[in-house]
Design a protein around this motif. Structure first.
Motif, PDB file in Angstrom:
ATOM      1  N   ARG A   7      18.484   3.201 -71.831  1.00  0.00           N
ATOM      2  CA  ARG A   7      18.244   4.407 -71.036  1.00  0.00           C
ATOM      3  C   ARG A   7      16.905   5.020 -71.428  1.00  0.00           C
ATOM      4  O   ARG A   7      16.290   4.621 -72.411  1.00  0.00           O
ATOM      5  N   GLU A   8      16.491   6.008 -70.665  1.00  0.00           N
ATOM      6  CA  GLU A   8      15.259   6.714 -71.012  1.00  0.00           C
ATOM      7  C   GLU A   8      15.429   7.426 -72.347  1.00  0.00           C
ATOM      8  O   GLU A   8      16.496   7.964 -72.657  1.00  0.00           O
ATOM      9  N   TRP A   9      14.341   7.429 -73.124  1.00  0.00           N
ATOM     10  CA  TRP A   9      14.388   8.034 -74.460  1.00  0.00           C
ATOM     11  C   TRP A   9      13.007   8.558 -74.820  1.00  0.00           C
ATOM     12  O   TRP A   9      11.988   8.041 -74.353  1.00  0.00           O
ATOM     13  N   ALA A  10      12.982   9.603 -75.648  1.00  0.00           N
ATOM     14  CA  ALA A  10      11.707  10.180 -76.071  1.00  0.00           C
ATOM     15  C   ALA A  10      11.863  10.858 -77.423  1.00  0.00           C
ATOM     16  O   ALA A  10      12.969  11.230 -77.835  1.00  0.00           O
ATOM     17  N   PHE A  11      10.734  11.018 -78.100  1.00  0.00           N
ATOM     18  CA  PHE A  11      10.702  11.840 -79.308  1.00  0.00           C
ATOM     19  C   PHE A  11       9.348  12.528 -79.393  1.00  0.00           C
ATOM     20  O   PHE A  11       8.377  12.107 -78.760  1.00  0.00           O
TER      21      PHE A  11
ATOM     22  N   TYR B 214      -6.324  15.394 -90.871  1.00  0.00           N
ATOM     23  CA  TYR B 214      -4.884  15.630 -90.741  1.00  0.00           C
ATOM     24  C   TYR B 214      -4.376  16.496 -91.893  1.00  0.00           C
ATOM     25  O   TYR B 214      -4.789  16.332 -93.040  1.00  0.00           O
ATOM     26  N   SER B 215      -3.446  17.412 -91.578  1.00  0.00           N
ATOM     27  CA  SER B 215      -2.865  18.273 -92.603  1.00  0.00           C
ATOM     28  C   SER B 215      -1.380  17.988 -92.816  1.00  0.00           C
ATOM     29  O   SER B 215      -0.972  17.549 -93.883  1.00  0.00           O
ATOM     30  N   HIS B 216      -0.563  18.209 -91.768  1.00  0.00           N
ATOM     31  CA  HIS B 216       0.881  18.060 -91.955  1.00  0.00           C
ATOM     32  C   HIS B 216       1.597  17.980 -90.612  1.00  0.00           C
ATOM     33  O   HIS B 216       0.983  18.147 -89.554  1.00  0.00           O
ATOM     34  N   VAL B 217       2.895  17.766 -90.675  1.00  0.00           N
ATOM     35  CA  VAL B 217       3.758  17.731 -89.494  1.00  0.00           C
ATOM     36  C   VAL B 217       4.458  19.078 -89.363  1.00  0.00           C
ATOM     37  O   VAL B 217       4.994  19.617 -90.340  1.00  0.00           O
ATOM     38  N   SER B 218       4.444  19.632 -88.152  1.00  0.00           N
ATOM     39  CA  SER B 218       5.078  20.936 -87.929  1.00  0.00           C
ATOM     40  C   SER B 218       6.539  20.807 -87.514  1.00  0.00           C
ATOM     41  O   SER B 218       7.356  21.667 -87.844  1.00  0.00           O
ATOM     42  N   TYR B 219       6.879  19.746 -86.785  1.00  0.00           N
ATOM     43  CA  TYR B 219       8.279  19.559 -86.389  1.00  0.00           C
ATOM     44  C   TYR B 219       8.510  18.132 -85.916  1.00  0.00           C
ATOM     45  O   TYR B 219       7.566  17.394 -85.606  1.00  0.00           O
ATOM     46  N   VAL B 220       9.771  17.752 -85.856  1.00  0.00           N
ATOM     47  CA  VAL B 220      10.202  16.462 -85.306  1.00  0.00           C
ATOM     48  C   VAL B 220      11.360  16.734 -84.356  1.00  0.00           C
ATOM     49  O   VAL B 220      12.295  17.464 -84.689  1.00  0.00           O
ATOM     50  N   LYS B 221      11.287  16.124 -83.172  1.00  0.00           N
ATOM     51  CA  LYS B 221      12.302  16.346 -82.137  1.00  0.00           C
ATOM     52  C   LYS B 221      12.671  14.999 -81.523  1.00  0.00           C
ATOM     53  O   LYS B 221      11.794  14.269 -81.058  1.00  0.00           O
ATOM     54  N   VAL B 222      13.957  14.673 -81.529  1.00  0.00           N
ATOM     55  CA  VAL B 222      14.429  13.404 -80.975  1.00  0.00           C
ATOM     56  C   VAL B 222      15.354  13.700 -79.805  1.00  0.00           C
ATOM     57  O   VAL B 222      16.363  14.395 -79.951  1.00  0.00           O
ATOM     58  N   TYR B 223      15.008  13.166 -78.639  1.00  0.00           N
ATOM     59  CA  TYR B 223      15.755  13.413 -77.411  1.00  0.00           C
ATOM     60  C   TYR B 223      16.780  12.302 -77.152  1.00  0.00           C
ATOM     61  O   TYR B 223      16.768  11.240 -77.781  1.00  0.00           O
ATOM     62  N   ALA B 224      17.627  12.548 -76.149  1.00  0.00           N
ATOM     63  CA  ALA B 224      18.510  11.512 -75.624  1.00  0.00           C
ATOM     64  C   ALA B 224      17.651  10.477 -74.870  1.00  0.00           C
ATOM     65  O   ALA B 224      16.534  10.781 -74.447  1.00  0.00           O
ATOM     66  N   THR B 225      18.128   9.263 -74.677  1.00  0.00           N
ATOM     67  CA  THR B 225      19.393   8.705 -75.136  1.00  0.00           C
ATOM     68  C   THR B 225      19.087   7.608 -76.145  1.00  0.00           C
ATOM     69  O   THR B 225      18.284   6.720 -75.859  1.00  0.00           O
ATOM     70  N   CYS B 226      19.732   7.653 -77.300  1.00  0.00           N
ATOM     71  CA  CYS B 226      19.480   6.652 -78.328  1.00  0.00           C
ATOM     72  C   CYS B 226      20.586   6.724 -79.367  1.00  0.00           C
ATOM     73  O   CYS B 226      21.451   7.598 -79.323  1.00  0.00           O
ATOM     74  N   ARG B 227      20.543   5.779 -80.291  1.00  0.00           N
ATOM     75  CA  ARG B 227      21.301   5.878 -81.530  1.00  0.00           C
ATOM     76  C   ARG B 227      20.296   5.871 -82.674  1.00  0.00           C
ATOM     77  O   ARG B 227      19.348   5.082 -82.669  1.00  0.00           O
ATOM     78  N   LEU B 228      20.527   6.750 -83.632  1.00  0.00           N
ATOM     79  CA  LEU B 228      19.546   6.992 -84.686  1.00  0.00           C
ATOM     80  C   LEU B 228      20.176   6.744 -86.049  1.00  0.00           C
ATOM     81  O   LEU B 228      21.265   7.248 -86.340  1.00  0.00           O
ATOM     82  N   ARG B 229      19.482   5.957 -86.858  1.00  0.00           N
ATOM     83  CA  ARG B 229      19.964   5.674 -88.216  1.00  0.00           C
ATOM     84  C   ARG B 229      19.225   6.500 -89.263  1.00  0.00           C
ATOM     85  O   ARG B 229      19.832   7.070 -90.155  1.00  0.00           O
ATOM     86  N   ARG B 230      17.895   6.557 -89.172  1.00  0.00           N
ATOM     87  CA  ARG B 230      17.137   7.282 -90.197  1.00  0.00           C
ATOM     88  C   ARG B 230      15.769   7.702 -89.665  1.00  0.00           C
ATOM     89  O   ARG B 230      15.186   7.032 -88.815  1.00  0.00           O
ATOM     90  N   ILE B 231      15.268   8.828 -90.199  1.00  0.00           N
ATOM     91  CA  ILE B 231      13.883   9.266 -90.013  1.00  0.00           C
ATOM     92  C   ILE B 231      13.320   9.526 -91.399  1.00  0.00           C
ATOM     93  O   ILE B 231      13.946  10.238 -92.193  1.00  0.00           O
TER      94      ILE B 231
END
Length: 273
Positions: free
Chosen positions: A130-134, A233-250
């Motif tokens: 399915r469609e997926w994004a992060f 580059y300095s740092h990451v401000s946020y992480v966002k994982v959308y549908a649809t997927c199965r996620l094991r680790r970030i």
């Protein structure tokens, strides 16, 4: 969130087998689609426990797959607990770190920043057909933020002149014809390498919904008066994982995909009965 902390070379932000996997995240599902939009933990190979009614779980779907590489094959799945995120409307169902409101601060601003400084981010994710994004928020040394979005439905790279600017890149999983050993993939991104693209006039569009206007000119890019991230580059401000997927680790790391990982970062397949 972590900007003032001592940061080791390897940081696991999310693990589906942890005691409280979403302790650093907020989650949101589409309440108007209660049967189709939800987030839950389950065993990847068995898809158990099943979600409570009226929720109805989808199965992996790839019309190009043959029987020998069907997603129901035990060796195609993991013998591990994973996070299942599903919805027919991608943008309405997601997990977000830091949570939407952290200590009263809005995500990505001030105290709401994730603050991890590692140059590499990695995802272990299963393609559900399915469609997926992060998304990943990237901040430069001057504090200017840009949003990097990767999705399976994007056809070509685009830079949207929003505030903060959004760099939208296409993402694809291995096809069934390539006979992958599993439907799981490890996605690794070198975050500093994306900063120059936020200043690319050839990718920028003044209206993301009207491609007839063509790329933005350099003058339009300057006239937008955006705080475009660039330089160091300095740092990451946020992480966002959308549908649809199965996620094991970030996780975040100082090294790339070749960096040696602890045993618990490995993916373990289900065995044939």
């Amino acid at each position: 969130m972590f900007s003032s902390s001592v940061q080791p070379g390897l940081v696991s932000l999310f693990s589906s087998t942890g005691s409280d996997p979403l302790s650093l995240f907020s989650s949101k599902a589409d309440t108007s689609l209660q049967s189709d939009s939800f987030i839950c933990l389950l065993h990847d190979a068995t898809s158990q426990p099943a979600p409570s009614p009226p929720r109805s779980m989808i199965t992996a779907n790839d019309p190009d797959e043959d029987d020998a590489h069907a997603p129901t094959s035990p060796n195609y799945a993991l013998d591990q607990t994973v996070l299942h995120i599903q919805s027919p409307t991608v943008k309405t169902t997601y997990i977000l770190c830091p949570p939407a409101h952290l200590n009263g601060a809005i995500r990505g601003r001030g105290g709401g920043d994730l603050g991890l400084k590692h140059p590499w981010i990695h995802f272990q994710v299963r393609n559900m057909g399915r469609e997926w994004a992060f998304e990943v928020g990237i901040v430069d040394q001057s504090g200017r933020e840009g949003i990097l979005r990767c999705s399976t439905f994007q056809k070509r790279p685009r830079l949207k002149l929003t505030n903060p600017p959004l760099l939208h890149l296409p993402l694809s999983f291995p096809t069934a014809s390539s006979r992958p050993l599993t439907s799981w993939s490890a996605i690794s991104l070198n975050l500093p390498s994306f900063l120059p693209h936020f200043s690319s006039a050839s990718l920028a569009h003044t209206d993301d919904d009207d491609e007839a206007d063509g790329p933005a000119t350099a003058r339009q890019l300057q006239g937008a008066q955006l705080q475009v991230p660039s330089g160091t580059y300095s740092h990451v401000s946020y992480v966002k994982v959308y549908a649809t997927c199965r996620l094991r680790r970030i996780w975040f790391s100082e090294g790339g995909p070749q960096q040696r990982l602890p045993w618990e970062f490995q993916l373990y397949a289900a065995e044939n009965p």
